[in-house]
Design a protein around this motif. Structure first.
Motif, short mmCIF file in Angstrom:
data_model
loop_
_atom_site.label_atom_id
_atom_site.label_comp_id
_atom_site.label_asym_id
_atom_site.label_seq_id
_atom_site.Cartn_x
_atom_site.Cartn_y
_atom_site.Cartn_z
N LYS A 87 0.83 -1.21 0.00
CA LYS A 87 0.00 0.00 0.00
C LYS A 87 0.86 1.25 0.00
CE LYS A 87 -4.49 -1.27 1.99
NZ LYS A 87 -4.71 -2.58 1.51
N VAL A 125 -7.14 6.31 10.03
CA VAL A 125 -7.10 5.08 9.25
C VAL A 125 -5.67 4.54 9.31
CG1 VAL A 125 -7.51 4.04 7.00
CG2 VAL A 125 -8.88 6.00 7.72
N LYS A 127 -3.31 1.20 8.14
CA LYS A 127 -3.32 0.05 7.23
C LYS A 127 -1.97 -0.65 7.25
CE LYS A 127 -6.40 2.34 3.93
NZ LYS A 127 -6.66 2.70 2.54
N VAL A 137 -6.94 -3.24 8.02
CA VAL A 137 -7.29 -1.82 8.01
C VAL A 137 -8.14 -1.50 9.23
CG1 VAL A 137 -8.51 0.01 6.76
CG2 VAL A 137 -7.31 -1.77 5.48
N GLU A 169 -3.62 7.21 7.18
CA GLU A 169 -4.31 8.14 6.28
C GLU A 169 -5.34 8.95 7.04
OE1 GLU A 169 -4.61 5.38 2.29
OE2 GLU A 169 -6.44 6.11 3.24
N GLU A 170 -5.66 10.10 6.47
CA GLU A 170 -6.82 10.82 6.94
C GLU A 170 -8.06 10.00 6.58
OE1 GLU A 170 -7.77 14.42 4.79
OE2 GLU A 170 -6.94 13.60 2.94
N GLY A 171 -9.05 10.00 7.46
CA GLY A 171 -10.30 9.31 7.16
C GLY A 171 -11.15 10.14 6.22
N LEU A 172 -11.71 9.51 5.21
CA LEU A 172 -12.62 10.18 4.28
C LEU A 172 -14.02 9.66 4.53
CD1 LEU A 172 -10.44 9.81 1.05
CD2 LEU A 172 -10.60 11.80 2.55
N GLU A 176 -18.97 4.52 -0.97
CA GLU A 176 -17.85 3.87 -1.63
C GLU A 176 -18.29 3.35 -2.99
OE1 GLU A 176 -15.08 1.31 0.45
OE2 GLU A 176 -15.92 2.07 2.33
N LYS A 198 -18.47 -3.69 3.20
CA LYS A 198 -17.26 -4.27 3.81
C LYS A 198 -17.47 -4.77 5.24
CE LYS A 198 -13.85 -3.51 0.77
NZ LYS A 198 -13.92 -2.23 0.10
N LEU A 266 -9.20 5.33 -2.77
CA LEU A 266 -8.75 4.74 -1.50
C LEU A 266 -7.65 3.74 -1.76
CD1 LEU A 266 -12.01 3.90 0.48
CD2 LEU A 266 -10.49 5.87 0.74
N GLU A 267 -7.83 2.95 -2.80
CA GLU A 267 -6.86 1.87 -3.03
C GLU A 267 -7.05 1.31 -4.43
OE1 GLU A 267 -7.58 -1.88 -1.26
OE2 GLU A 267 -9.72 -1.81 -1.68
P1 AMP Z 1 -8.64 -0.93 1.82
O1 AMP Z 1 -8.12 -2.30 2.18
O2 AMP Z 1 -7.59 0.10 1.65
O3 AMP Z 1 -9.64 -0.99 0.72
O4 AMP Z 1 -9.56 -0.49 3.01
C1 AMP Z 1 -10.66 -1.26 3.39
C2 AMP Z 1 -11.82 -0.38 3.73
O5 AMP Z 1 -11.44 0.54 4.76
C3 AMP Z 1 -12.29 0.51 2.59
O6 AMP Z 1 -13.16 -0.14 1.73
C4 AMP Z 1 -12.98 1.60 3.36
O7 AMP Z 1 -14.25 1.17 3.80
C5 AMP Z 1 -12.10 1.77 4.55
N1 AMP Z 1 -11.10 2.83 4.29
C6 AMP Z 1 -9.89 2.69 3.71
N2 AMP Z 1 -9.25 3.86 3.61
C7 AMP Z 1 -10.08 4.79 4.14
C8 AMP Z 1 -10.00 6.20 4.33
N3 AMP Z 1 -8.91 6.91 3.99
N4 AMP Z 1 -11.06 6.82 4.91
C9 AMP Z 1 -12.16 6.12 5.30
N5 AMP Z 1 -12.29 4.78 5.15
C10 AMP Z 1 -11.27 4.12 4.58
#
Ligand code: AMP
Ligand code: GLY
Length: 416
Positions: A87, A125, A127, A137, A169-172, A176, A198, A266-267
């Motif tokens: 990541k 956040v 990860k 996460v 990370e900052e939370g957004l 989704e 999720k 986000l990813e």
């Molecule tokens: P990821 O494995 O990076 O997809 O993260 C899994 C889940 O965590 C995402 O689908 C989001 O629901 C949540 N998430 C990841 N990054 C953020 C972020 N910066 N702000 C808020 N929620 C996040």
């Protein structure tokens, strides 16, 4: 064509089903619930096209190995798969490509990580850098919990080496969206968008999972939003990868949040989403094998087409998921579920017992997809089918697509 699908989950069952409309398909290793499953490694199977489902073999270089043997492969090499394998690297690619994403930092020690947490605005956040089966996460408003995650990850206690580097990370906030882009190294075409659920419980309660359900299309993400994601996210990323010498032929799965200030990435995942695949591919009206073969050959020449209807997938999980899972329970009611009009049941964590009965063998056991003219109809069919299925400890969410259906009801015609 003869197509070899690599993997053993619900995503691979959906890929095999939709590829099977036009082609001969084998799945390795598959599972006892997926027709065409064979117990032969992909490298020992002769096929015209290889489609690699999960991230782990991609990160480990299976696509490279098959390409080196002269095979046509849909799936990135280990170089491109690093987008999902690290990541920290993915965030660097996003920043270099100028793609809007959450503000972040990468850390290997606790004190700078704590200091970065202190600069954030109340939604934290944390990860793991490496692969953690969708579970590495933590999203929290509790600073103490975020700090505890930093300690657990860095110590290796929670996810071993995957957590020894972490991304904060900052939370957004916002809905989704998953956009799966099929890439041929230079060009990319979008599949129909989907929204994934999720968290394990209704109303987004409980821990994160690999995904408990999905629906497509997504009323809040019309063609304009998808076009923006492709132009401002996927295209610059593909071009940044090319600049790094990476010829990316596979799915670039864009996981976005539609924030009040616009879509933010986000990813990326480097493969088809699970359970997004089970909700998106059944809606495809063009030939999936032709599209993936063209992408694998670096020669996409047309965009895929989708029906005007909708699909909703509900995941049926085993007792304990996403924590310690009980397995070995006999799955009842599959035939009745499959008898519901417009329903497909995809087998994920499924095994067979000594008598040949299908039993639970993993956390996410089945993905039940209903299709219909609109989300309300698709949802009704999916849940009707789920109602036929049972085993001790089965649990599923009850609210997949319910908000989207309610919003469409309040805004008739707003469901495209
Ligand atoms: P990821 O494995 O990076 O997809 O993260 C899994 C889940 O965590 C995402 O689908 C989001 O629901 C949540 N998430 C990841 N990054 C953020 C972020 N910066 N702000 C808020 N929620 C996040
Ligand atoms: N549905 C989330 C994923 O495939 O990673």
């Amino acid at each position: 064509m003869k197509v070899c699908v690599v993997g053993s989950g619900g995503r691979e069952h959906a890929l095999a089903t939709v590829l099977g409309r036009h082609h001969d398909v084998v799945v390795t290793p598959g599972n006892p619930g997926i027709p065409g499953s064979v117990d032969t490694p992909a490298t020992a199977i002769e096929a015209d096209l290889y489609v690699i489902g999960p991230e782990a073999p991609l990160v480990a270089g299976l696509a490279d190995e098959l390409r080196a043997a002269g095979r046509l492969v849909f799936g990135p090499g280990a170089d491109g798969a690093r987008l999902e394998g690290s990541k920290a690297w993915m965030k660097q690619v996003l920043v270099d490509a100028g793609v809007p994403t959450a503000r972040h930092g990468t850390f290997t020690t606790a004190d700078p990580a704590y200091a970065f947490l202190d600069t954030l605005d109340g939604l934290y956040v944390v990860k793991t850098d490496g692969l953690a089966a969708g579970k590495g996460v933590v999203v929290t408003t509790d600073l103490a919990e975020a700090r505890a995650a930093v300690d657990e990850y860095l110590s290796g206690a929670a996810f071993g080496d995957a957590g020894r580097t972490l991304v904060i990370e900052e939370g957004l906030t916002g809905p989704e969206l998953s956009v799966l882009a099929v890439c041929d190294g230079t060009r990319a075409v979008a599949l129909a968008p989907a929204q994934d659920f999720k968290r394990v419980g209704d109303g987004d309660a409980g821990p994160n999972t690999g995904g408990m359900g999905a629906y497509s299309p997504v009323p809040v993400a019309g063609d304009d939003v998808v076009a923006m994601v492709m132009e401002e996210g996927v295209a610059p990323t593909l071009s940044a990868l090319r600049d790094l010498g990476i010829d990316y032929r596979g799915v670039l799965y864009a996981g976005l949040m539609l924030t009040p200030s616009g879509p933010k990435m986000l990813e990326y995942n480097v493969r088809f989403g699970d359970p997004e695949t089970q909700v998106v591919l059944p809606r495809l009206t063009s030939d999936l094998g032709e599209l993936l073969a063209a992408a694998a050959a670096g020669a996409i020449d047309r965009a895929p087409t989708f029906d005007d209807g909708a699909a909703v997938t509900v995941v049926c999980a085993a007792e304990g998921y996403p924590r310690d899972v009980r397995t070995g329970d006999v799955i009842d009611g599959l035939d009745a579920a499959r008898g519901v009009d417009g329903v497909s049941v995809f087998c994920a964590g499924v095994g067979a017992d000594a008598e040949g009965r299908l039993v639970t063998a993993g956390g996410r056991v089945l993905a039940v997809t209903g299709q219909g003219p609109d989300l309300a109809a698709a949802r009704g069919r999916a849940y009707e089918a789920v109602g036929h299925i049972s085993w001790p400890g089965l649990h599923h969410r009850n609210d997949i697509a319910s908000a989207a259906v309610a919003a469409a009801g309040a805004d008739p015609g707003g469901n495209r």
